[in-house]
Write a protein that holds these residues in place. Structure first.
Motif, short mmCIF file in Angstrom:
data_model
loop_
_atom_site.label_atom_id
_atom_site.label_comp_id
_atom_site.label_asym_id
_atom_site.label_seq_id
_atom_site.Cartn_x
_atom_site.Cartn_y
_atom_site.Cartn_z
N UNK A 40 -27.80 79.99 84.60
CA UNK A 40 -27.28 79.01 83.64
C UNK A 40 -27.04 77.69 84.36
N UNK A 41 -27.57 76.60 83.80
CA UNK A 41 -27.50 75.30 84.45
C UNK A 41 -26.37 74.41 83.93
N UNK A 42 -26.01 74.56 82.68
CA UNK A 42 -25.05 73.65 82.06
C UNK A 42 -23.65 73.84 82.63
N UNK A 43 -22.86 72.78 82.49
CA UNK A 43 -21.47 72.83 82.92
C UNK A 43 -20.62 72.27 81.79
N UNK A 44 -19.34 72.18 82.00
CA UNK A 44 -18.50 71.63 80.96
C UNK A 44 -18.64 72.40 79.66
N UNK A 45 -18.47 71.70 78.53
CA UNK A 45 -18.51 72.36 77.23
C UNK A 45 -19.93 72.66 76.78
N UNK A 46 -20.92 72.00 77.36
CA UNK A 46 -22.31 72.31 77.02
C UNK A 46 -22.71 73.70 77.49
N UNK A 47 -21.93 74.25 78.39
CA UNK A 47 -22.13 75.63 78.83
C UNK A 47 -22.12 76.59 77.64
N UNK A 48 -21.20 76.35 76.69
CA UNK A 48 -21.09 77.23 75.52
C UNK A 48 -22.38 77.20 74.71
N UNK A 49 -22.95 76.01 74.56
CA UNK A 49 -24.17 75.86 73.77
C UNK A 49 -25.34 76.56 74.45
N UNK A 50 -25.47 76.38 75.75
CA UNK A 50 -26.59 77.02 76.45
C UNK A 50 -26.50 78.54 76.38
N UNK A 51 -25.29 79.07 76.51
CA UNK A 51 -25.12 80.52 76.42
C UNK A 51 -25.58 81.02 75.05
N UNK A 52 -25.17 80.34 73.98
CA UNK A 52 -25.58 80.73 72.63
C UNK A 52 -27.09 80.63 72.46
N UNK A 53 -27.66 79.56 72.99
CA UNK A 53 -29.09 79.33 72.87
C UNK A 53 -29.90 80.46 73.52
N UNK A 54 -29.45 80.89 74.67
CA UNK A 54 -30.16 81.96 75.36
C UNK A 54 -30.08 83.28 74.58
N UNK A 55 -28.92 83.52 73.96
CA UNK A 55 -28.78 84.72 73.14
C UNK A 55 -29.78 84.70 71.99
N UNK A 56 -29.81 83.58 71.27
CA UNK A 56 -30.69 83.45 70.10
C UNK A 56 -32.16 83.52 70.51
N UNK A 57 -32.51 82.89 71.64
CA UNK A 57 -33.90 82.89 72.11
C UNK A 57 -34.39 84.31 72.40
N UNK A 58 -33.49 85.19 72.74
CA UNK A 58 -33.88 86.57 73.05
C UNK A 58 -33.81 87.48 71.82
N UNK A 59 -33.61 86.88 70.66
CA UNK A 59 -33.58 87.67 69.43
C UNK A 59 -32.33 88.50 69.27
N UNK A 60 -31.27 88.15 70.00
CA UNK A 60 -30.01 88.88 69.91
C UNK A 60 -29.09 88.22 68.88
N UNK A 61 -28.09 88.95 68.44
CA UNK A 61 -27.26 88.49 67.32
C UNK A 61 -25.87 88.05 67.78
N UNK A 62 -25.46 86.89 67.29
CA UNK A 62 -24.10 86.39 67.48
C UNK A 62 -23.33 86.65 66.19
N UNK A 63 -22.24 87.38 66.28
CA UNK A 63 -21.40 87.68 65.12
C UNK A 63 -20.12 86.85 65.23
N UNK A 64 -19.74 86.20 64.14
CA UNK A 64 -18.55 85.35 64.14
C UNK A 64 -17.39 86.03 63.41
N UNK A 65 -16.19 85.94 63.99
CA UNK A 65 -14.97 86.40 63.34
C UNK A 65 -14.01 85.21 63.26
#
Length: 246
Positions: free
Chosen positions: A185-210
Motif C-alpha cells: 500500500x502506497x498511500x498515507x494520511x486519509x487517502x490510505x482509507x480510499x486505497x484500501x477500499x479500492x483494492x478490495x473492490x478491484x479484487x471483487x470482494x465485498x464491503x459491507x456498511x453498518x
C-alpha cells in the motif's frame, strides 16, 4: 475465553492522545468481547502517550500491547505497521479505529458479528451515510458539505459503490488484508482509507456498511492538515492511472 472465538485485534494509531487512550481502552474492555485485544501504535508522541500505553499494557498483559515507532510519518504507515503486527500475532479479525473517540467502540461487536454471519463480507465499514448513521452535531455545515463532496468525488472516480468511502472505522478479515497485499500500500494520511477500499473492490470482494454515529473528538487536536487534504484529493487519480490499485 471461548476457544472458538476469533482473535480480534483493534489497531489504534496514536499521536498525542494521552487523554483519550485510557478512555478508549476502558470502553473496549467493557464490551466483554471474547478474545479481544488492543494494539496501540504510538508514533513517539511528545505528550507521553507511549508511556500511557505501556502502563495499560502492564495492567492488562495479554490484552493490550504497544508498538513504538520512532517518528510520525503518517496515519497510513502507522496502520500498516499495526495491521502487519496483528497478522503476525495470529489475528483472525483486525479492527482499525481512531484514538480520538470519534468511532463508537459499542459498534465493534456488531462489526465482528457481521463478519461472522455474512460470508460475503470481506470487510465491514462503520458508515456515517447509511440509514441509521450520522455525523457529529458539532460539525459546521461546511465540514459536512466537504465530507459529502469527498465521498461523491471518490465514488464517481473509483466506482467503489459504498456510501462512506473515506471512513476509517473498519473490521477486516485477516485473509482480506493478505489478499490486498498490505505491505505494498502506497498511500498515507486519509487517502490510505480510499486505497484500501479500492483494492478490495478491484479484487471483487465485498464491503459491507453498518451505521455509526461519528463523534467530534473531545480532547486533543485534529490531524487534518492542508497537505493531508491535498493528498486525499489527488489519491483517486493516482489509483486510476498508477499502480497503487494493483
Amino acid at each position: 475465553m471461548v476457544e472458538d472465538s476469533p482473535k480480534v485485534v483493534v489497531v489504534v494509531p496514536t499521536y498525542n492522545e494521552r487523554e483519550n487512550l485510557p478512555i478508549l481502552a476502558r470502553l473496549l474492555e467493557d464490551l466483554k468481547l471474547d478474545n479481544l485485544h488492543l494494539l496501540v501504535v504510538d508514533d513517539n508522541s511528545p505528550d507521553g502517550t507511549g508511556a500511557i500505553a505501556d502502563g495499560l499494557a502492564a495492567e492488562r498483559p495479554g490484552n493490550v500491547s504497544v508498538l513504538h515507532r520512532t517518528e510520525k510519518d503518517g496515519l497510513g504507515r502507522a496502520y500498516i505497521a499495526g495491521m502487519t503486527k496483528a497478522l503476525e500475532n495470529g489475528a483472525d479479525i483486525v479492527v482499525q479505529m481512531d484514538a480520538d473517540l470519534s468511532h463508537p467502540a459499542s459498534v465493534v461487536p456488531v462489526m465482528v458479528d457481521t463478519l461472522a454471519t455474512r460470508s460475503d463480507a470481506a470487510v465491514v465499514l462503520g458508515s456515517r451515510y447509511v440509514p441509521g448513521g450520522s455525523t457529529a452535531s458539532e460539525w459546521p455545515w461546511h465540514r459536512k458539505a466537504l465530507s459529502a463532496w469527498a465521498n461523491f468525488y471518490v465514488n464517481t472516480l473509483l466506482r467503489l459503490k459504498v456510501k462512506d468511502a473515506t471512513a476509517g472505522f473498519k473490521a477486516w478479515r485477516a485473509e482480506t488484508l493478505r489478499a490486498i497485499d498490505l505491505p505494498s500500500i502506497h498511500s498515507n494520511g486519509y487517502s490510505f482509507q480510499v486505497e484500501m477500499n479500492y483494492r478490495v473492490v478491484r479484487r471483487g470482494l465485498r464491503i459491507v456498511e453498518v451505521p455509526i454515529r461519528f463523534e467530534e473528538r473531545a480532547e486533543g487536536v485534529s490531524k487534518m492538515s492542508m497537505s493531508v487534504q491535498i493528498e486525499s484529493a489527488l489519491a483517486p487519480w493516482k489509483l486510476l492511472f498508477g499502480r497503487s490499485g494493483k
